[in-house]
Design an enzyme around this catalytic site. Structure first.
Site, PDB file in Angstrom:
ATOM      1  N   THR A  63       0.820  -1.209   0.000  1.00 47.37           N
ATOM      2  CA  THR A  63       0.000   0.000   0.000  1.00 47.37           C
ATOM      3  C   THR A  63       0.859   1.266   0.000  1.00 47.37           C
ATOM      4  O   THR A  63       2.002   1.246   0.463  1.00 47.37           O
ATOM      5  CB  THR A  63      -0.896  -0.016   1.263  1.00 47.37           C
ATOM      6  OG1 THR A  63      -1.441   1.272   1.468  1.00 47.37           O
ATOM      7  CG2 THR A  63      -0.102  -0.364   2.528  1.00 47.37           C
ATOM      8  N   TYR A  96      -1.732  -0.546  11.025  1.00 46.17           N
ATOM      9  CA  TYR A  96      -1.879  -1.211   9.719  1.00 46.17           C
ATOM     10  C   TYR A  96      -0.680  -0.912   8.832  1.00 46.17           C
ATOM     11  O   TYR A  96      -0.012  -1.817   8.325  1.00 46.17           O
ATOM     12  CB  TYR A  96      -3.179  -0.752   9.026  1.00 46.17           C
ATOM     13  CG  TYR A  96      -3.221  -1.078   7.543  1.00 46.17           C
ATOM     14  CD1 TYR A  96      -3.212  -2.400   7.092  1.00 46.17           C
ATOM     15  CD2 TYR A  96      -3.253  -0.059   6.587  1.00 46.17           C
ATOM     16  CE1 TYR A  96      -3.245  -2.691   5.730  1.00 46.17           C
ATOM     17  CE2 TYR A  96      -3.289  -0.340   5.226  1.00 46.17           C
ATOM     18  CZ  TYR A  96      -3.273  -1.664   4.805  1.00 46.17           C
ATOM     19  OH  TYR A  96      -3.295  -1.962   3.455  1.00 46.17           O
ATOM     20  N   LYS A 131       2.331  -3.342   7.326  1.00 44.11           N
ATOM     21  CA  LYS A 131       2.593  -3.513   5.892  1.00 44.11           C
ATOM     22  C   LYS A 131       4.036  -3.096   5.565  1.00 44.11           C
ATOM     23  O   LYS A 131       4.713  -3.746   4.767  1.00 44.11           O
ATOM     24  CB  LYS A 131       1.609  -2.696   5.057  1.00 44.11           C
ATOM     25  CG  LYS A 131       0.168  -3.185   5.084  1.00 44.11           C
ATOM     26  CD  LYS A 131      -0.043  -4.568   4.502  1.00 44.11           C
ATOM     27  CE  LYS A 131       0.133  -4.624   2.999  1.00 44.11           C
ATOM     28  NZ  LYS A 131      -0.225  -5.987   2.480  1.00 44.11           N
TER      29      LYS A 131
HETATM   30  P1  NAD Z   1      -9.562  -7.634   2.202  1.00 43.77           P
HETATM   31  O1  NAD Z   1      -9.591  -7.351   3.661  1.00 43.77           O
HETATM   32  O2  NAD Z   1     -10.797  -7.446   1.386  1.00 43.77           O
HETATM   33  O3  NAD Z   1      -9.057  -9.124   1.950  1.00 43.77           O
HETATM   34  C1  NAD Z   1      -8.041  -9.738   2.702  1.00 43.77           C
HETATM   35  C2  NAD Z   1      -8.160 -11.241   2.501  1.00 43.77           C
HETATM   36  O4  NAD Z   1      -7.077 -11.869   3.207  1.00 43.77           O
HETATM   37  C3  NAD Z   1      -9.449 -11.845   3.062  1.00 43.77           C
HETATM   38  O5  NAD Z   1     -10.009 -12.743   2.132  1.00 43.77           O
HETATM   39  C4  NAD Z   1      -8.995 -12.580   4.315  1.00 43.77           C
HETATM   40  O6  NAD Z   1      -9.807 -13.706   4.647  1.00 43.77           O
HETATM   41  C5  NAD Z   1      -7.586 -12.984   3.929  1.00 43.77           C
HETATM   42  N1  NAD Z   1      -6.699 -13.215   5.098  1.00 43.77           N
HETATM   43  C6  NAD Z   1      -6.554 -12.419   6.181  1.00 43.77           C
HETATM   44  N2  NAD Z   1      -5.648 -12.957   7.038  1.00 43.77           N
HETATM   45  C7  NAD Z   1      -5.215 -14.117   6.453  1.00 43.77           C
HETATM   46  C8  NAD Z   1      -4.267 -15.093   6.819  1.00 43.77           C
HETATM   47  N3  NAD Z   1      -3.597 -15.017   7.982  1.00 43.77           N
HETATM   48  N4  NAD Z   1      -4.051 -16.144   5.991  1.00 43.77           N
HETATM   49  C9  NAD Z   1      -4.747 -16.242   4.814  1.00 43.77           C
HETATM   50  N5  NAD Z   1      -5.663 -15.345   4.424  1.00 43.77           N
HETATM   51  C10 NAD Z   1      -5.889 -14.279   5.221  1.00 43.77           C
HETATM   52  O7  NAD Z   1      -8.373  -6.743   1.628  1.00 43.77           O
HETATM   53  P2  NAD Z   1      -8.107  -6.117   0.188  1.00 43.77           P
HETATM   54  O8  NAD Z   1      -8.653  -4.747   0.176  1.00 43.77           O
HETATM   55  O9  NAD Z   1      -8.522  -7.095  -0.843  1.00 43.77           O
HETATM   56  O10 NAD Z   1      -6.525  -5.992   0.230  1.00 43.77           O
HETATM   57  C11 NAD Z   1      -5.681  -6.995  -0.340  1.00 43.77           C
HETATM   58  C12 NAD Z   1      -4.235  -6.554  -0.224  1.00 43.77           C
HETATM   59  O11 NAD Z   1      -4.061  -5.305  -0.894  1.00 43.77           O
HETATM   60  C13 NAD Z   1      -3.770  -6.306   1.224  1.00 43.77           C
HETATM   61  O12 NAD Z   1      -2.471  -6.798   1.361  1.00 43.77           O
HETATM   62  C14 NAD Z   1      -3.814  -4.806   1.377  1.00 43.77           C
HETATM   63  O13 NAD Z   1      -2.853  -4.370   2.304  1.00 43.77           O
HETATM   64  C15 NAD Z   1      -3.455  -4.350  -0.028  1.00 43.77           C
HETATM   65  N6  NAD Z   1      -3.989  -3.035  -0.394  1.00 43.77           N
HETATM   66  C16 NAD Z   1      -5.320  -2.773  -0.352  1.00 43.77           C
HETATM   67  C17 NAD Z   1      -5.795  -1.522  -0.734  1.00 43.77           C
HETATM   68  C18 NAD Z   1      -7.264  -1.197  -0.736  1.00 43.77           C
HETATM   69  O14 NAD Z   1      -7.623  -0.039  -0.994  1.00 43.77           O
HETATM   70  N7  NAD Z   1      -8.156  -2.128  -0.499  1.00 43.77           N
HETATM   71  C19 NAD Z   1      -4.907  -0.536  -1.153  1.00 43.77           C
HETATM   72  C20 NAD Z   1      -3.542  -0.841  -1.176  1.00 43.77           C
HETATM   73  C21 NAD Z   1      -3.103  -2.094  -0.817  1.00 43.77           C
END
Ligand code: NAD
Ligand code: TYD
Length: 353
Positions: free
Chosen positions: A132, A158, A162
């Site tokens: 992120t 958070y 990360k």
């Molecule tokens: P989300 O919360 O919708 O999904 C996270 C998924 O990870 C879920 O399906 C959850 O069940 C799974 N999970 C959590 N802990 C786990 C574990 N210990 N083992 C296996 N699975 C596990 O999140 P998202 O928005 O889809 O984000 C995905 C990635 O992208 C993350 O790494 C997040 O930091 C990064 N990210 C997200 C955004 C955003 O705007 N959503 C922006 C930048 C980066």
């Protein structure tokens, strides 16, 4: 490609899997199914021969080892994480457990597997870590956007977790030669996002006649990236870039929170007008700010444009319209995610604000 995707039942991971399954990839999805993991996101591919699901934790050493030996992937794409800043304020430990310890376990098991590959397979293999822009900290209104060389300065549990996972990924490349990739992207929006995050929360609260809670004065700025554009960027990086690279990915679309909410309201006022004829803006409600609330994120995405030719296809107005319409059209999906644990979270986060 044969892909091991972690966290593939969540928002971005599920959109990525749907895209890659259509391209004919073989996908194994390892997901713990926490509150934000949702297999309804993947019903359309659940019976496909090139898709399989394993419920489990990226921190589970023996499970991860077994998956590697059975599925022998060409690449790992790590989406698995605890992802919500407000939850990290209340429960930082689970962020350390998954984002730091879980990712480092996944790296260790990936390294063991990678060492067992032939020279040719080793050279082709990739570990792509999804991160992120929040690792870079907060910008002032006039500051230049984050580049890949901006120093890390995370402010929330958070973003600190990360940042830590990014450092481990980098260290595994520098120390052991593991062919890693990191992408740091801005706030995603689009279909299948768990409705604790700003955009789906506002859409659903609005149509249910609930308050639209704006933290502080609503002037905090995020750069908004459509999840389909993000998935295209991940595919390009995975397929085309050199091991050890980091890329910033942004939507070229900085908005403050009041502007985002106004854009949502604009669509709702046109598509599902309130019975009393008033605008949904009547429901806007300013609430106590998030502690340590970062003022502004902005991405300089010149590197990915220059190296890989990527640019976002969506403009925000078009993307937000389609996104709002998706949540309106998918009532069953919405009903399913708003279970008891969701209601508990809403109570915990908003009752005392
Ligand atoms: P989300 O919360 O919708 O999904 C996270 C998924 O990870 C879920 O399906 C959850 O069940 C799974 N999970 C959590 N802990 C786990 C574990 N210990 N083992 C296996 N699975 C596990 O999140 P998202 O928005 O889809 O984000 C995905 C990635 O992208 C993350 O790494 C997040 O930091 C990064 N990210 C997200 C955004 C955003 O705007 N959503 C922006 C930048 C980066
Ligand atoms: P969020 O979707 O939680 O993403 P992040 O904190 O990772 O950027 O929040 C986006 C912005 O919206 C952020 O500035 C906080 C703000 N916000 C509100 O004003 N009200 C809310 O109810 C939520 C969830 C977020």
């Amino acid at each position: 490609m044969k892909l091991l995707i972690t966290g593939g039942a969540g928002f971005i991971g599920s959109n990525f899997i749907l895209n890659r399954i259509e391209k004919g990839d073989q996908v194994v999805n390892l997901d713990k199914l926490t509150y934000s993991g949702n297999l309804n996101n993947l019903v359309s591919v659940q019976n496909r021969e090139n898709y399989s699901f394993v419920r489990g934790d990226i921190g589970d050493k023996s499970l991860v080892r077994k998956i590697f030996s059975e599925c022998r992937p060409d690449a790992v794409v790590n989406f698995a994480a605890e992802t919500h800043v407000d939850r990290s304020v209340i429960d930082p430990e689970s962020f350390v457990r998954t984002n730091v310890l879980g990712t480092s376990n996944l790296l260790l098991e990936t390294l063991e597997y990678w060492k067992s590959l032939s020279q040719e397979e080793k050279a082709k293999f990739r570990f792509h870590h999804i991160s992120t822009d929040e690792v870079y900290g907060s910008l002032g209104f006039e500051d230049p956007a984050f580049t890949e060389n901006t120093a890390y300065a995370p402010n929330s549990p958070y973003s600190a977790s990360k940042a830590s996972s990014d450092h481990f990924v980098r260290a595994f490349h520098e120390t052991y030669g593991l062919p890693t990739l990191i992408s740091n992207c801005s706030n995603n929006y689009g279909p299948r996002q768990f409705p604790e995050k700003l955009i789906p929360l506002m859409v659903l609260n609005a149509i249910e006649g609930k308050p639209l809670p704006i933290y502080g004065n609503g002037k905090n700025i995020r750069d908004w990236l459509h999840v389909f554009d993000h998935c295209d960027a991940i595919s390009l990086i995975l397929e085309k870039s050199k091991p050890g690279e980091c890329y910033n990915v942004g939507g070229n679309s900085e908005k403050n929170n009041l502007e985002v909410v106004a854009a949502i309201i604009n669509v709702l006022d046109q598509e599902v007008p309130r019975p009393d004829g008033k605008s949904y803006s009547e429901q806007i409600h300013f609430v106590k700010d998030r502690p340590g609330h970062d003022l502004r994120y902005a991405i300089n995405a010149d590197k990915i444009k220059k190296d890989l030719g990527w640019t976002p296809k969506f403009n925000f107005d078009q993307g937000i319209r389609e996104t709002v319409l998706w949540y309106l059209a998918n009532e069953d999906w919405v009903k399913n995610v708003k279970d008891g644990s969701y209601q508990d979270w809403i109570k915990k986060n908003y009752e005392e604000r």
